[in-house]
Scaffold this active site. Structure first.
Site, PDB file in Angstrom:
ATOM      1  N   LYS A 128       0.825  -1.211   0.000  1.00 57.34           N
ATOM      2  CA  LYS A 128       0.000   0.000   0.000  1.00 57.34           C
ATOM      3  C   LYS A 128       0.857   1.258   0.000  1.00 57.34           C
ATOM      4  CE  LYS A 128      -4.264  -1.223  -0.237  1.00 57.34           C
ATOM      5  NZ  LYS A 128      -5.184  -0.714  -1.260  1.00 57.34           N
ATOM      6  N   LYS A 208      -1.947 -11.297  -8.689  1.00 58.54           N
ATOM      7  CA  LYS A 208      -3.276 -11.732  -8.219  1.00 58.54           C
ATOM      8  C   LYS A 208      -4.321 -10.732  -8.716  1.00 58.54           C
ATOM      9  CE  LYS A 208      -4.035  -9.204  -4.087  1.00 58.54           C
ATOM     10  NZ  LYS A 208      -4.568  -8.949  -2.820  1.00 58.54           N
ATOM     11  N   LYS A 211      -8.687  -5.192  -7.669  1.00 54.72           N
ATOM     12  CA  LYS A 211      -9.235  -3.946  -8.218  1.00 54.72           C
ATOM     13  C   LYS A 211      -8.122  -2.904  -8.362  1.00 54.72           C
ATOM     14  CE  LYS A 211     -12.305  -0.352  -8.464  1.00 54.72           C
ATOM     15  NZ  LYS A 211     -12.661   0.608  -7.437  1.00 54.72           N
TER      16      LYS A 211
HETATM   17  P1  TYM Z   1     -10.658  -7.914   0.271  1.00 53.31           P
HETATM   18  O1  TYM Z   1     -11.844  -7.010   0.290  1.00 53.31           O
HETATM   19  O2  TYM Z   1      -9.447  -7.440  -0.445  1.00 53.31           O
HETATM   20  O3  TYM Z   1     -11.063  -9.304  -0.386  1.00 53.31           O
HETATM   21  C1  TYM Z   1     -12.218 -10.023   0.018  1.00 53.31           C
HETATM   22  C2  TYM Z   1     -11.929 -11.515  -0.046  1.00 53.31           C
HETATM   23  O4  TYM Z   1     -11.578 -11.902  -1.391  1.00 53.31           O
HETATM   24  C3  TYM Z   1     -10.339 -12.618  -1.363  1.00 53.31           C
HETATM   25  N1  TYM Z   1      -9.598 -12.325  -2.600  1.00 53.31           N
HETATM   26  C4  TYM Z   1      -9.023 -13.242  -3.379  1.00 53.31           C
HETATM   27  N2  TYM Z   1      -8.957 -14.587  -3.290  1.00 53.31           N
HETATM   28  C5  TYM Z   1      -8.302 -15.245  -4.275  1.00 53.31           C
HETATM   29  N3  TYM Z   1      -7.697 -14.618  -5.332  1.00 53.31           N
HETATM   30  C6  TYM Z   1      -7.739 -13.273  -5.459  1.00 53.31           C
HETATM   31  N4  TYM Z   1      -7.174 -12.686  -6.500  1.00 53.31           N
HETATM   32  C7  TYM Z   1      -8.414 -12.530  -4.451  1.00 53.31           C
HETATM   33  N5  TYM Z   1      -8.635 -11.211  -4.258  1.00 53.31           N
HETATM   34  C8  TYM Z   1      -9.353 -11.101  -3.120  1.00 53.31           C
HETATM   35  C9  TYM Z   1      -9.591 -12.068  -0.158  1.00 53.31           C
HETATM   36  O5  TYM Z   1      -8.603 -12.950   0.290  1.00 53.31           O
HETATM   37  C10 TYM Z   1     -10.724 -11.887   0.826  1.00 53.31           C
HETATM   38  O6  TYM Z   1     -10.999 -13.090   1.498  1.00 53.31           O
HETATM   39  N6  TYM Z   1      -8.496  -7.342   4.713  1.00 53.31           N
HETATM   40  C11 TYM Z   1      -9.625  -7.952   4.055  1.00 53.31           C
HETATM   41  C12 TYM Z   1     -10.975  -7.600   4.656  1.00 53.31           C
HETATM   42  C13 TYM Z   1     -11.147  -7.898   6.116  1.00 53.31           C
HETATM   43  C14 TYM Z   1     -11.258  -9.201   6.697  1.00 53.31           C
HETATM   44  C15 TYM Z   1     -11.494  -8.961   8.076  1.00 53.31           C
HETATM   45  C16 TYM Z   1     -11.173 -10.492   6.179  1.00 53.31           C
HETATM   46  C17 TYM Z   1     -11.304  -6.996   7.108  1.00 53.31           C
HETATM   47  N7  TYM Z   1     -11.511  -7.611   8.308  1.00 53.31           N
HETATM   48  C18 TYM Z   1     -11.638 -10.039   8.961  1.00 53.31           C
HETATM   49  C19 TYM Z   1     -11.333 -11.557   7.081  1.00 53.31           C
HETATM   50  C20 TYM Z   1     -11.560 -11.330   8.445  1.00 53.31           C
HETATM   51  C21 TYM Z   1      -9.655  -7.496   2.611  1.00 53.31           C
HETATM   52  O7  TYM Z   1      -9.243  -6.403   2.298  1.00 53.31           O
HETATM   53  O8  TYM Z   1     -10.278  -8.352   1.747  1.00 53.31           O
END
Ligand code: TYM
Length: 339
Positions: A128, A208, A211
């Site tokens: 980031k 990966k 967005k």
């Molecule tokens: P976020 O919003 O980036 O993504 C949401 C979920 O999608 C999964 N994901 C992927 N899995 C496989 N391949 C990809 N290319 C890919 N891109 C996204 C992410 O692993 C995620 O499961 N920090 C977290 C949000 C969060 C969270 C939490 C998650 C906040 N508090 C507590 C679990 C528990 C995030 O930004 O996910």
């Protein structure tokens, strides 16, 4: 005369409590194939087996999104998308993070057991800093503490996520261990649950899908958008001519076919023997993605047209969680000497 005593009835067993799971997703404005194959599919699958709590993490989104109107719209859109993809409010609890402000109070308390060095070495923080060099705000650094608070405030032990969240989950466990050893056993150590697609690569075929990297396939978008995104995918870079034999093991399009039909081995063989070209394989993938998500897209558009329905579900979700969040906060305040 002897009287026979009626046998004492066996105590009625309390219904076995289902283990609790928690996951969060950012309202980023787009639900992409990585989100669905890597995480959301598991949210849907696990909502029957577990007591499932799913959260749209708007506090976390504030680390990168600073437009109030945009955040508000995206939060509702993400809720509509999750419902359209199969979350059932009768079987899980769906809510918005900021509707349960106890998360931020707990995050502050957990920050007191978290060394800064753990946060500075988090891979997402390093990424980031490069992605938004003019906006390295403090919340980016403490982001994983809030994530730990999200999970442990409900004492969830399983967390369905994609592989990119592994480091955050490891940090959550370290925070829990430190807290428990300082204040007594309070929180379970949360463990990740992965799907069979823990890392979905983006249309560039290298990084990966994300967005912020602009390499997504947006599963609920207009079919024309999905087709354009799929057709832009990078395939086997060594396959130049249509007659060249392909290497499906390094071709992201071929790999994604695994999740869209039982004939994926045949498709891979077609590429390997040059029976089919990359464009054929992409066209087929686009058709299948569009078909797979057609009903969800329809439901999504319906929900977006009825925002009160979505808002009601979110409100009810947050209300349902209040006693659990408050109980944990009472326990934590007591243990930390805040009473
Ligand atoms: P976020 O919003 O980036 O993504 C949401 C979920 O999608 C999964 N994901 C992927 N899995 C496989 N391949 C990809 N290319 C890919 N891109 C996204 C992410 O692993 C995620 O499961 N920090 C977290 C949000 C969060 C969270 C939490 C998650 C906040 N508090 C507590 C679990 C528990 C995030 O930004 O996910």
């Amino acid at each position: 005369m002897t009287t026979e005593l009626a046998p004492v009835p066996a105590p009625v067993a309390a219904p076995a409590e289902r283990p609790r799971i928690f996951s969060g997703i950012q309202p980023s404005g787009v639900v992409h194939l990585g989100n669905d194959l890597g995480a959301i599919r598991n949210y849907v699958r696990l909502q029957s087996e577990y007591e499932a709590i799913y959260c749209i993490v708007d506090y976390h989104a504030l680390t990168s999104t600073h437009d109030a109107a945009v955040l508000r719209v995206r939060t509702r859109e993400m809720a509509a998308a999750l419902l359209a993809l199969g979350l059932d409010p009768a079987r899980c609890t769906l809510f918005v993070q900021s509707h349960r402000p106890e998360h931020t109070e707990l995050a502050w308390l957990l920050a007191t057991v978290t060394p800064v060095s753990w946060l500075e070495r988090t891979p997402t923080y390093k990424e980031k800093k490069l992605q938004q060099p003019d906006d390295v705000n403090h919340a980016l650094l403490t982001y994983p503490i809030l994530q730990a608070a999200d999970i442990v405030i409900y004492k969830a032990s399983r967390v369905p996520v994609g592989k990119d969240q592994s480091a955050h989950l490891e940090l959550s466990r370290e925070i829990v261990r430190t807290f428990n050893s300082r204040y007594g056993d309070t929180f379970p150590e949360p463990r990740a649950v992965f799907t069979d697609a823990p890392t979905v690569l983006g249309t560039d075929g290298v990084r990966k899908m994300s967005k912020s990297l602009g390499n997504t396939i947006e599963v609920l978008a207009d079919p024309a958008v999905i087709r354009k995104q799929v057709m832009s995918m990078v395939t086997d870079t060594k396959r130049i001519l249509r007659t060249d034999h392909g290497r499906p093991e390094v071709c992201n399009v071929c790999q994604l076919h695994r999740f869209f039909g039982p004939d994926w081995e045949e498709i891979q063989e077609g590429e390997r023997t040059a029976r089919t070209g990359c464009v054929d394989t992409k066209n087929l993938l686009a058709d299948r993605i569009v078909a797979r998500y057609a009903a969800a897209r329809e439901r999504y558009l319906e929900l977006i047209a009825h925002p009160a329905e979505v808002d009601g579900i979110l409100e009810e979700g947050a209300d349902r969680l209040r006693p659990k969040a408050e109980a944990t906060m009472d326990e934590v305040r007591e243990k930390m000497g805040l009473r």
